[in-house]
Each structure stands twice: as structure tokens, then as C-alpha cells.
Design a protein around this motif. Structure first.
Motif, short mmCIF file in Angstrom:
data_model
loop_
_atom_site.label_atom_id
_atom_site.label_comp_id
_atom_site.label_asym_id
_atom_site.label_seq_id
_atom_site.Cartn_x
_atom_site.Cartn_y
_atom_site.Cartn_z
N VAL A 42 25.85 53.51 0.94
CA VAL A 42 27.53 53.89 -0.28
C VAL A 42 26.19 54.51 -1.27
O VAL A 42 24.78 54.30 -1.67
CB VAL A 42 27.60 52.93 -0.65
CG1 VAL A 42 28.18 52.87 -2.33
CG2 VAL A 42 28.85 52.66 -0.21
N PHE A 43 25.94 55.99 -1.41
CA PHE A 43 25.29 56.83 -2.43
C PHE A 43 24.92 55.87 -4.11
O PHE A 43 26.14 55.50 -4.56
CB PHE A 43 25.69 58.27 -2.57
CG PHE A 43 23.92 59.02 -3.15
CD1 PHE A 43 23.12 59.05 -2.08
CD2 PHE A 43 24.99 59.47 -4.32
CE1 PHE A 43 22.03 60.52 -2.43
CE2 PHE A 43 23.60 60.51 -5.07
CZ PHE A 43 22.32 60.86 -4.36
N THR A 44 23.68 55.28 -4.09
CA THR A 44 24.48 54.97 -5.65
C THR A 44 22.96 56.28 -6.49
O THR A 44 21.67 57.00 -5.92
CB THR A 44 23.35 53.73 -5.55
OG1 THR A 44 22.32 53.57 -5.09
CG2 THR A 44 24.32 52.58 -4.59
N THR A 45 22.95 55.13 -8.14
CA THR A 45 22.10 55.82 -8.14
C THR A 45 20.81 56.08 -8.30
O THR A 45 20.15 55.18 -7.49
CB THR A 45 21.84 55.12 -10.40
OG1 THR A 45 21.77 54.40 -9.85
CG2 THR A 45 24.02 55.18 -10.68
N ASP A 46 19.75 56.84 -9.08
CA ASP A 46 18.59 57.17 -8.92
C ASP A 46 17.58 56.06 -9.99
O ASP A 46 18.40 55.49 -9.97
CB ASP A 46 17.59 59.14 -8.86
CG ASP A 46 18.62 59.77 -8.20
OD1 ASP A 46 19.39 60.33 -7.39
OD2 ASP A 46 18.25 60.95 -8.90
N GLY A 97 25.08 67.31 1.59
CA GLY A 97 26.44 65.97 2.45
C GLY A 97 25.53 65.65 3.23
O GLY A 97 26.06 65.00 4.21
N HIS A 98 24.51 66.13 3.70
CA HIS A 98 23.67 65.60 5.29
C HIS A 98 21.70 66.00 4.82
O HIS A 98 21.54 66.71 4.77
CB HIS A 98 23.81 66.54 6.84
CG HIS A 98 23.59 66.35 7.83
ND1 HIS A 98 23.75 65.83 8.43
CD2 HIS A 98 21.98 66.84 8.09
CE1 HIS A 98 22.89 65.06 8.99
NE2 HIS A 98 22.05 66.31 9.50
N ILE A 99 21.02 64.86 5.61
CA ILE A 99 20.12 65.09 5.38
C ILE A 99 19.29 64.13 6.99
O ILE A 99 19.23 63.09 6.63
CB ILE A 99 18.86 64.08 4.39
CG1 ILE A 99 17.52 64.44 4.19
CG2 ILE A 99 19.16 62.93 4.01
CD1 ILE A 99 16.67 64.21 2.89
N PHE A 114 21.91 60.65 6.86
CA PHE A 114 22.37 59.91 6.40
C PHE A 114 23.48 61.05 6.16
O PHE A 114 23.37 62.44 6.16
CB PHE A 114 22.60 60.37 4.83
CG PHE A 114 21.76 58.56 5.04
CD1 PHE A 114 22.81 57.34 4.82
CD2 PHE A 114 20.52 58.38 4.45
CE1 PHE A 114 21.39 56.54 4.76
CE2 PHE A 114 19.42 57.30 3.86
CZ PHE A 114 20.58 56.85 4.23
N SER A 115 25.27 61.13 6.45
CA SER A 115 25.88 62.20 6.53
C SER A 115 26.97 61.99 5.37
O SER A 115 27.27 60.77 5.38
CB SER A 115 26.29 62.01 8.12
OG SER A 115 25.40 63.08 8.93
N LYS A 116 27.68 62.72 4.88
CA LYS A 116 29.08 62.79 3.74
C LYS A 116 29.63 62.42 3.86
O LYS A 116 30.27 63.65 5.30
CB LYS A 116 28.28 63.72 2.16
CG LYS A 116 29.48 62.76 1.24
CD LYS A 116 29.16 63.77 -0.18
CE LYS A 116 30.69 63.03 -0.89
NZ LYS A 116 30.02 63.22 -2.37
#
Length: 158
Positions: A42-46, A97-99, A114-116
Motif C-alpha cells: 500500500v503506497f503511503t505518504t512520503d 506505476g512501476h519501479i 513495485f507495480s500498481k
């Protein structure tokens, strides 16, 4: 770096330093060394860079309450490329959306991506020499790389 955080639910915060901030994903089951396993991320805040070395117990705060240990530390190399094999900057890769990246850590080494997928992301181990389908570091290596404490020991320290 990867922090183990016992907030509402125990999870691993995988953080990559990009453009002066820590881009962060909460991975409930932690990174897997098995390329066939897809882990929810889950992508969260910086987070600010100063947070990278934090260990302790958060009271209610902007980063969530609960115990935190630095489960792994190191550096990463961005491996993301376009169709012409030209490098894509990490910030742009995340925005797209992909790194794909290589970790050079104390515990984690090798390539991951990581892929969205819709609202969430997946963390997947890339097939490489460091893949180890039968090894679960979240079980065999529970201690902080900084303090040597487990998450339970950190929680009990206050």
C-alpha cells in the motif's frame, strides 16, 4: 530501508529515497524472496529523510502509533527502463506505476519491483541469483539491524 511497524496491524514499511524524501509502501506480510509470490503493498505518504533511522514507540502521531524497528538498511539502485532500454528516473517510474530496483541491504539483496494494480501496488521479487523461495527472512531474521531488538522487545522497552 525497511522498518517493521506494529501499528493497527503489523507491517513492513519499505522506503526508497527519491528526490529528497522517502517514498513508502506498507507491505503487510513483508518482502518475499520468492519470485512467484506477489505481496500487497500500500503506497503511503512520503516521509522525511530523518525518519530513516527511527526506532522506538510512537504515541498517536502523524506516522501511526506503535513500535518501530529498522528491520533492514542499505541502498537501492533504480533499474527501471523504457521499451528502448533507456533509464526512467525513480520519481517518474513511481508516478507511472512501476519501479524495478536492486536492494543492497544487510538482509535484502537483489532485484524487486513495485507495480500498481488499481488502487494498490504489488511487491514482487525478480528472478535473480538472490531469489530464495524456501527462505522467509521475516521469520528467520526478526531483529533490528540497528538495535538488535525484536519488535516485541521494542514495544516492551517503554
Amino acid at each position: 530501508m525497511v522498518q517493521l511497524h506494529d501499528a493497527r496491524r503489523l507491517h513492513y514499511d519499505v522506503r526508497l529515497e527519491v528526490d529528497g524524501v522517502l517514498k513508502s509502501w506498507a507491505v503487510p506480510r513483508g518482502p518475499s524472496l520468492d519470485p512467484t509470490v506477489k505481496r500487497l503493498a500500500v503506497f503511503t505518504t512520503d516521509h522525511e529523510l530523518e525518519y530513516a533511522g527511527f526506532e522506538g514507540v510512537h504515541p498517536d502521531s502523524q506516522y501511526g502509533s506503535g513500535a518501530v524497528i529498522v528491520w533492514d538498511a542499505g541502498v537501492f539502485t533504480n533499474l527501471t527502463r523504457d521499451k528502448q532500454h533507456k533509464p526512467i528516473p525513480a520519481a517518474e517510474a513511481i508516478e507511472n506505476g512501476h519501479i524495478k530496483f536492486r536492494l543492497h541491504g544487510i538482509k535484502l539483496n537483489g532485484a524487486w519491483a513495485f507495480s500498481k494494480t488499481g488502487e494498490d501496488w504489488l511487491m514482487v521479487k525478480v528472478r535473480d541469483a538472490e531469489a530464495a523461495p524456501d527462505l522467509d527472512l521475516t521469520v528467520s531474521e526478526p531483529r533490528s539491524v540497528l538495535s538488535g531488538l525484536t519488535i516485541e522487545e521494542m514495544a516492551a522497552s517503554v
